[in-house]
Design an enzyme around this catalytic site. Structure first.
Site, PDB file in Angstrom:
ATOM      1  N   HIS A  87     -37.967 108.109  26.299  1.00  0.00           N
ATOM      2  CA  HIS A  87     -36.991 109.205  26.203  1.00  0.00           C
ATOM      3  C   HIS A  87     -35.663 108.690  26.553  1.00  0.00           C
ATOM      4  O   HIS A  87     -34.836 109.533  26.778  1.00  0.00           O
ATOM      5  CB  HIS A  87     -37.646 110.451  26.812  1.00  0.00           C
ATOM      6  CG  HIS A  87     -38.781 110.640  26.632  1.00  0.00           C
ATOM      7  ND1 HIS A  87     -39.264 111.625  25.872  1.00  0.00           N
ATOM      8  CD2 HIS A  87     -40.013 110.389  27.335  1.00  0.00           C
ATOM      9  CE1 HIS A  87     -40.598 111.879  25.789  1.00  0.00           C
ATOM     10  NE2 HIS A  87     -40.996 110.895  26.525  1.00  0.00           N
ATOM     11  N   SER A 141      -9.979  96.880  18.714  1.00  0.00           N
ATOM     12  CA  SER A 141      -9.287  98.223  18.086  1.00  0.00           C
ATOM     13  C   SER A 141      -8.021  97.911  17.705  1.00  0.00           C
ATOM     14  O   SER A 141      -7.120  97.251  18.337  1.00  0.00           O
ATOM     15  CB  SER A 141      -9.482  99.298  19.066  1.00  0.00           C
ATOM     16  OG  SER A 141      -8.554 100.241  18.668  1.00  0.00           O
ATOM     17  N   LYS A 159     -10.210  97.308  23.871  1.00  0.00           N
ATOM     18  CA  LYS A 159     -11.319  97.598  23.277  1.00  0.00           C
ATOM     19  C   LYS A 159     -12.336  96.170  22.648  1.00  0.00           C
ATOM     20  O   LYS A 159     -11.478  95.307  22.433  1.00  0.00           O
ATOM     21  CB  LYS A 159     -11.442  98.553  22.072  1.00  0.00           C
ATOM     22  CG  LYS A 159     -11.269  99.865  22.398  1.00  0.00           C
ATOM     23  CD  LYS A 159     -12.317 100.976  23.035  1.00  0.00           C
ATOM     24  CE  LYS A 159     -13.489 100.880  22.232  1.00  0.00           C
ATOM     25  NZ  LYS A 159     -13.255 101.893  21.258  1.00  0.00           N
ATOM     26  N   GLU A 188     -23.273  97.239  15.016  1.00  0.00           N
ATOM     27  CA  GLU A 188     -23.338  98.439  14.172  1.00  0.00           C
ATOM     28  C   GLU A 188     -23.505  98.597  12.783  1.00  0.00           C
ATOM     29  O   GLU A 188     -24.453  99.528  11.965  1.00  0.00           O
ATOM     30  CB  GLU A 188     -22.089  99.168  14.515  1.00  0.00           C
ATOM     31  CG  GLU A 188     -21.778  99.604  15.811  1.00  0.00           C
ATOM     32  CD  GLU A 188     -20.007  99.916  16.011  1.00  0.00           C
ATOM     33  OE1 GLU A 188     -19.839 100.990  15.681  1.00  0.00           O
ATOM     34  OE2 GLU A 188     -19.518  98.993  16.527  1.00  0.00           O
ATOM     35  N   TYR A 236     -43.219  97.619 -21.486  1.00  0.00           N
ATOM     36  CA  TYR A 236     -41.699  97.508 -20.955  1.00  0.00           C
ATOM     37  C   TYR A 236     -40.738  98.715 -21.587  1.00  0.00           C
ATOM     38  O   TYR A 236     -41.000  98.993 -22.766  1.00  0.00           O
ATOM     39  CB  TYR A 236     -41.184  96.223 -21.716  1.00  0.00           C
ATOM     40  CG  TYR A 236     -39.785  95.755 -21.219  1.00  0.00           C
ATOM     41  CD1 TYR A 236     -39.461  95.193 -20.065  1.00  0.00           C
ATOM     42  CD2 TYR A 236     -38.675  96.265 -22.115  1.00  0.00           C
ATOM     43  CE1 TYR A 236     -38.248  95.017 -19.647  1.00  0.00           C
ATOM     44  CE2 TYR A 236     -37.605  96.124 -21.809  1.00  0.00           C
ATOM     45  CZ  TYR A 236     -37.215  95.519 -20.536  1.00  0.00           C
ATOM     46  OH  TYR A 236     -35.736  95.386 -20.101  1.00  0.00           O
ATOM     47  N   LYS A 247     -33.014  94.883 -10.847  1.00  0.00           N
ATOM     48  CA  LYS A 247     -32.534  93.510 -10.402  1.00  0.00           C
ATOM     49  C   LYS A 247     -31.581  93.848  -9.246  1.00  0.00           C
ATOM     50  O   LYS A 247     -31.374  93.143  -8.121  1.00  0.00           O
ATOM     51  CB  LYS A 247     -31.868  92.855 -11.655  1.00  0.00           C
ATOM     52  CG  LYS A 247     -32.971  91.869 -12.230  1.00  0.00           C
ATOM     53  CD  LYS A 247     -32.399  91.447 -13.581  1.00  0.00           C
ATOM     54  CE  LYS A 247     -33.569  91.483 -14.576  1.00  0.00           C
ATOM     55  NZ  LYS A 247     -33.939  93.045 -15.004  1.00  0.00           N
TER      56      LYS A 247
END
Ligand code: ARG
Length: 457
Positions: A155, A276, A282, A289, A316, A324
């Site tokens: 948790h 940043s 930063k 991410e 087909y 694709k």
């Protein structure tokens, strides 16, 4: 050039042509299309549909097209419908009207299924190699951290002490299953559909087993209708890739969390951080991410194809052309994600000091206290209650298990003895988790040994 048209009174509408073309993306199949055609031509020769001289010329022509396309000496005509048309057009330029014999006993329907299977087989092999590289990195990092303690979470709350090596090996085994799933999928990809022709087979006495053998297929598709219309081998791959993308997203979510100042467990190399534009301090984990986000894209591709195939009638249908781009995108996205995560983990450093601090701040030995009482004959439920009271006491008194006197322990249960001190030490907690697959150093070492064997196979 078009592979059809004799019964038409006019050319396709320009918008219709542009809307229905696939050359802009299926050109990626060129190598496989040519390999398939060479095997087909050789087979036609063996079956006396083509003469030995024709086979020689067509094969040499196809080889020239292959070299021409890969060197850039030959260029694709963007007005062409698809890569199959283009290969035949370029062959016509090389060998003249003989090129018209290439398509004997074949249709683009079985041809495109063949190309896809050849393509996917190669890509599965490459992806499995990238998985091995990531597994190796995780395993080698685990070997360096066989005595690094950290909190394990449930948790996202501190739960029990574990080894960092144990954590890393958890991802190793997830990737092992991802790799195994792709190997399973490959078996069903690796069947030859050529000879199905449009849908019903062909009147020529062909030898599909010869084509299959030439191209390294393990067997033949057993039904020509199924061979040209199903894409379940692609669906299966997209599903397997989705599971792998889930695992990578989870690992990257932890990298993002752990690289925050709040956790501070991991420091990504500068090469894998982004700054940043406004906040000079930063160091953002953008690549992690993005891997996390790209999982959504991989799932999307699975749903694209599921939705395309749902309710399609045999055999087909042009709808199948939409398979694709979904496939290519997943191959590229998963391949890049695996390489990125491997490099990111290989160059990261772990702040073992921060991990130790996080561990000391909770009561990760509470389960060990309960287990201690159980060994003295108390039921686990009751022991759980007593350990909970001791945690409560420590919180109120602002103290820790390690600082309690024996009298204090005994005020909760007369069963506590001097040796409780060893049981609540964090290293002791970890060392005692000796059940199979557990976090005790010897168990994690076993996992590493098992991992080494898996890497060797
Ligand atoms: N571009 C087509 C595809 O990707 C090739 C097969 C075309 N077949 C046809 N009957 N029009 O599916």
């Amino acid at each position: 050039m078009r592979l059809w048209g004799a019964r038409f009174s006019k050319d396709p509408d320009e918008l219709a042509r542009e809307f229905t073309q696939s050359l802009s993306f299926d050109q990626r199949l060129a190598e496989h299309d040519i390999a398939g055609s060479i095997a087909h031509v050789r087979m036609l020769g063996r079956c006396d549909v083509l003469t030995a001289e024709e086979v020689r010329e067509l094969e040499a022509g196809l080889e020239r097209v292959r070299v021409g396309l890969s060197s850039g000496d030959m260029t694709l005509d963007p007005a062409s419908e698809d890569i199959h048309t283009e290969v035949e057009r370029l062959l016509l330029e090389c060998v003249g009207p003989l090129a018209g014999k290439l398509h004997t006993a074949r249709s683009r329907n079985d041809q495109v299924a063949l190309d896809l299977r050849l393509f996917l087989r190669d890509e599965i092999d490459a992806l499995r190699e990238y998985m091995v590289a990531l597994q190796r990195t995780l395993l080698e990092t685990a070997e360096q951290h066989l005595d690094t303690l950290m909190p394990g979470y449930t948790h996202l709350q501190r739960a029990q002490p574990i080894l960092l090596a144990h954590y890393l090996m958890a991802y190793f085994f997830m990737l092992q299953r991802d790799r195994d799933r792709l190997a399973e999928c490959r078996k069903r990809v690796n069947l030859c559909p050529l000879g199905a022709a449009a849908l019903a087979g062909t009147t020529f006495r062909i030898d599909p087993a010869f084509v299959a053998e030439q191209l390294g297929f393990e067997g033949l598709c057993p039904n020509s209708m199924d061979a040209v219309s199903d894409r379940d081998f692609t669906l299966e791959f997209l599903a397997d890739a989705s599971v792998a993308a889930v695992h990578l997203s989870q690992l990257c979510a932890e990298i993002v969390l752990w690289s925050s100042s709040e956790f501070g467990f991991i420091r990504l190399d500068d090469a894998w951080c982004t700054g940043s534009s406004i906040m000079p301090q930063k160091r953002n984990p953008d690549a992690a991410e993005l891997v996390r986000a790209k999982a959504g894209r991989v799932f999307g591709n699975l749903f694209r194809l599921l939705s395309t195939l749902k309710g399609l009638t045999l055999a087909y249908n042009r709808d199948l052309q939409e398979d694709k781009e979904a496939l290519f995108d997943t191959v590229d996205t998963l391949g890049a994600s695996l390489q990125v995560v491997t490099a990111m983990v290989a160059t990261a450093s772990f702040d073992t000091e921060r991990m130790a601090q996080a561990l000391a701040a909770g009561f990760p030995a509470a389960t060990a206290v309960a287990d201690y009482l159980v060994r003295a004959g108390i039921s686990f439920r009751e022991a759980h209650g007593i350990a909970g009271q001791i945690v409560n006491y420590c919180e109120k008194e602002n103290t820790r298990f390690e600082q309690l006197s024996l009298e204090e322990w005994r005020s909760f249960s007369p069963e506590f003895g001097h040796d409780i001190v060893e049981h609540v030490s964090l290293a002791g907690c970890v060392a005692a988790k000796k059940s199979p697959g557990g976090t005790a150093p010897e168990r994690v070492k076993e996992q590493i040994v098992q991992g080494r064997k898996l890497l060797a196979t």
